[in-house]
Design an enzyme around this catalytic site. Structure first.
Site, mmCIF file in Angstrom:
data_model
loop_
_atom_site.group_PDB
_atom_site.id
_atom_site.type_symbol
_atom_site.label_atom_id
_atom_site.label_comp_id
_atom_site.label_asym_id
_atom_site.label_seq_id
_atom_site.Cartn_x
_atom_site.Cartn_y
_atom_site.Cartn_z
ATOM 1 N N PHE A 79 49.439 8.787 61.187
ATOM 2 C CA PHE A 79 49.667 9.830 62.184
ATOM 3 C C PHE A 79 50.831 10.725 61.745
ATOM 4 O O PHE A 79 51.901 10.249 61.401
ATOM 5 C CB PHE A 79 49.976 9.190 63.537
ATOM 6 C CG PHE A 79 50.312 10.185 64.611
ATOM 7 C CD1 PHE A 79 49.348 11.060 65.099
ATOM 8 C CD2 PHE A 79 51.597 10.250 65.135
ATOM 9 C CE1 PHE A 79 49.657 11.980 66.084
ATOM 10 C CE2 PHE A 79 51.919 11.163 66.126
ATOM 11 C CZ PHE A 79 50.942 12.036 66.599
ATOM 12 N N GLN A 80 50.598 12.021 61.728
ATOM 13 C CA GLN A 80 51.572 13.052 61.346
ATOM 14 C C GLN A 80 52.094 12.864 59.917
ATOM 15 O O GLN A 80 53.240 13.182 59.608
ATOM 16 C CB GLN A 80 52.742 13.113 62.335
ATOM 17 C CG GLN A 80 52.309 13.658 63.706
ATOM 18 C CD GLN A 80 53.468 14.031 64.603
ATOM 19 O OE1 GLN A 80 54.559 13.474 64.500
ATOM 20 N NE2 GLN A 80 53.240 14.975 65.501
ATOM 21 N N MET A 132 52.742 49.612 59.750
ATOM 22 C CA MET A 132 52.701 49.764 58.300
ATOM 23 C C MET A 132 51.274 49.601 57.769
ATOM 24 O O MET A 132 50.869 50.317 56.845
ATOM 25 C CB MET A 132 53.632 48.748 57.643
ATOM 26 C CG MET A 132 53.889 49.029 56.181
ATOM 27 S SD MET A 132 54.724 50.609 55.919
ATOM 28 C CE MET A 132 56.422 50.128 56.202
ATOM 29 N N LYS A 150 60.879 7.467 57.690
ATOM 30 C CA LYS A 150 61.596 7.017 58.884
ATOM 31 C C LYS A 150 62.331 5.704 58.638
ATOM 32 O O LYS A 150 63.477 5.525 59.098
ATOM 33 C CB LYS A 150 60.606 6.863 60.047
ATOM 34 C CG LYS A 150 61.245 6.474 61.359
ATOM 35 C CD LYS A 150 60.206 6.415 62.473
ATOM 36 C CE LYS A 150 60.842 6.082 63.827
ATOM 37 N NZ LYS A 150 59.830 6.059 64.914
ATOM 38 N N GLU A 192 59.470 25.259 64.823
ATOM 39 C CA GLU A 192 60.103 24.892 63.554
ATOM 40 C C GLU A 192 60.249 26.074 62.606
ATOM 41 O O GLU A 192 61.244 26.163 61.864
ATOM 42 C CB GLU A 192 59.307 23.773 62.872
ATOM 43 C CG GLU A 192 59.351 22.442 63.587
ATOM 44 C CD GLU A 192 58.227 22.259 64.589
ATOM 45 O OE1 GLU A 192 58.076 21.139 65.106
ATOM 46 O OE2 GLU A 192 57.491 23.243 64.856
#
Length: 569
Positions: A109-110, A468, A159, A47
């Site tokens: 959940f999630q 760096m 959802k 993602e």
């Protein structure tokens, strides 16, 4: 239609043709609607890469970047990419699924409070609680992302809202837009003051940044600069503003800027700041920045005015109109000659012999790449020493051809950003220049490149170090190296080949030109693994917090190899 279908309809209405994402449970209704849509979905392999690809798409094209993810870890994985877009003012629409409304707040959940987590990295955010609000919210979100100072707007959608049927098709709502920051009919006093200040200056200097590109003002900027003949310095995001090989472009200023650029800032008596924000990497110690100059600040965002340096004259509004009103011929031949002489002595120039079998140094490779790369090429950088060498030694024709993570400094940016740029500009040569540390942050996207047949050219400058960080430990921490040794790097060419992408490996200067020409000529994706000298530094450098006048040049310092020998002894 349901909520998901409404979103697809609105994306199509706003001419969105490509989106980047990764599916999951709570965003699944939107992915179902995508099957019947003309919008192209690009399946990334993480993602974060989807957000960074949307960023690269927007930078290269000037259009809206769009990314999707599901709730919980899908949404949280987007945050770094969205923060990157926010810091660099890149227009982006972020759409995430959320658990159904009845489960919000139950630790389902999630589930994650994505609005709370992202308040500081978006222009605006919505938790959509009614499908009938989606038509208005989608229009508002696109307008907010693209107007004024651009930036990301986040829609978090439960959802069940995606599945919910809309009652009817609502009448179009008035779009939410932002004021440009000033009434253009009321310019007379500040514009007149600015014209007088420019006319009276003996040593004026233009300091431009990424705002020029964001305002779609590159042409207006160049007309103003050429009409006045004022020397120019640029920020990292302003690289490309003057155009290729402009004689009065003194290069990038700041921590890794040219001595010519930093000296001009110190010596000028008028600093004309155009679409720049006095970032600490550009200014160094603010009180010592442009110490002898009055300041004119041109921008669209009033919050940037006076934040770091006080301006003597402020012009807020449409940058194109402002610059048109400031054009005038100037008698500053002596100052121009002084700046051009300084550029010839103190500008960036790599002079290595391309026939030399010696080990490769980063600046030499980038300078050779600049000579043989087509002028329309888009270069996408990761973050580190290679990023600075590209800004120093590659001459860009337009700022949209230089994709670089400026404000956030996101390692792993370059590869997915190159993917986004290639989708935005399918006919353009797109090159990702990365370091060995950055490349491993998102190298899973080699699968995306192979899946879609993207002809991206991948270059890894491999010094087996976090270069760096190592350089700053070398210079400012008495050579005490901590966790910067990457000498256990894998064979990057073998990794590319495992993904079905051909690859080459080089280690000598005499191999540089031929390998770059081969890379550019190949019709599909290809990787070039470039071994460079381990201890090569970016010069000049200003110690963080110091004045830019106190630039450090190349100085022998302890190396990691010597430190390891000392420990062994």
């Amino acid at each position: 239609m349901n909520g998901a279908q409404c979103i697809i309809e609105k994306l199509t209405k706003h001419s969105v043709d490509t989106i980047f994402g990764y599916p999951g449970g709570c965003i699944m209704p939107l992915y179902d609607a995508l099957l019947d849509a003309d919008v192209k979905h690009v399946l990334c392999r993480h993602e974060q890469a989807a957000a960074l690809a949307a960023d690269g798409y927007a930078r290269a094209s000037g259009r809206l970047g769009v990314c999707l993810a599901t709730s919980g870890p899908g949404a949280t994985n987007l945050i770094t990419g969205v923060a990157n877009a926010y810091m660099d003012s890149i227009p982006m629409l972020v759409i995430t699924g959320q658990v159904p409304r009845a489960l919000i707040g139950t630790d389902a959940f999630q589930e994650s409070d994505i609005l709370g987590m992202t308040l500081g990295v978006v222009k605006h955010s919505y938790l959509v609680e009614d499908a009938n609000d989606l038509p208005r919210i989608m229009d508002e979100a696109v307008a907010l992302a693209m107007s004024g100072r651009p930036g990301p707007v986040w829609l978090d959608i439960p959802k069940d809202v995606l599945l919910e049927e809309l009652d009817s098709t609502p009448a179009p709502a008035a779009l939410a837009t932002e004021s440009s920051g000033g009434d253009l009919t009321d310019w007379d006093n500040p514009l007149g003051q600015a014209r007088k200040m420019i006319k009276a200056a003996k040593r004026p200097l233009i300091y431009s940044g990424g705002g020029v590109m964001l305002a779609k003002a590159v042409t207006s900027y160049r007309h103003f600069a050429d009409a006045t003949g004022i020397p120019q310095v640029v920020t990292l995001k302003g690289v490309g503003n003057p155009g290729k090989r402009h004689p009065l472009n003194l290069g990038m200023l700041g921590m890794h800027g040219s001595r010519a650029a930093n000296e001009a800032v110190e010596q000028c008596d008028l600093l004309i700041v155009i679409g720049a924000r006095f970032d600490d990497r550009a200014t160094g110690k603010p009180s010592a920045f442009a110490p002898n100059a009055r300041i004119i600040h041109i921008d669209c965002d009033h919050s940037e005015i006076g934040k770091i340096k006080r301006a003597d004259c402020v012009l807020l509004g449409d940058m194109r109109e402002i610059l048109r009103g400031l054009r005038q011929p100037l008698e500053i031949a002596e100052w121009r000659e002084q700046c051009m002489a300084s550029k010839s002595r103190n500008g960036f120039a790599a002079t290595s012999n391309e026939d030399d079998p010696a080990p490769i140094q980063g600046p030499d490779f980038i300078a050779t790449m600049d000579k043989v790369t087509p002028p329309e090429a888009i270069i996408s950088c990761d973050v580190g020493q290679h990023q600075m060498w590209v800004a120093q030694y590659f001459d860009f024709n337009h700022p949209r051809q230089h994709l670089s993570s400026g404000g956030l400094g996101t390692m792993g940016y370059g590869l997915p950003a190159a993917m986004g740029a290639q989708f935005a500009k399918p006919g353009a040569p797109v090159i990702n220049v990365s370091g060995d540390g950055s490349f491993m942050m998102n190298m899973q996207e080699l699968a995306t490149i192979q899946r879609y047949g993207l002809p991206i050219k991948l270059i890894i400058l491999d010094n087996q170090r976090l270069g760096m960080v190592r350089q700053q430990q070398e210079l400012f921490y008495a050579g005490r190296y901590s966790e910067v040794d990457l000498s256990d790097n894998p064979d990057f060419s073998a990794i590319a080949k495992a993904f079905g992408i051909p690859a080459m490996t080089i280690s000598k200067r005499c191999q540089m030109r031929r390998s770059i020409e081969t890379l550019l000529a190949y019709p599909g994706p290809m990787l070039l693994h470039v071994h460079i000298e381990e201890e090569t530094n970016v010069w000049p450098i200003v110690k963080p917090g110091e004045a830019n006048a106190n630039m450090l040049e190349n100085t022998p310092v302890p190396t990691i190899a010597n430190q390891q020998k000392g420990r062994a002894a």
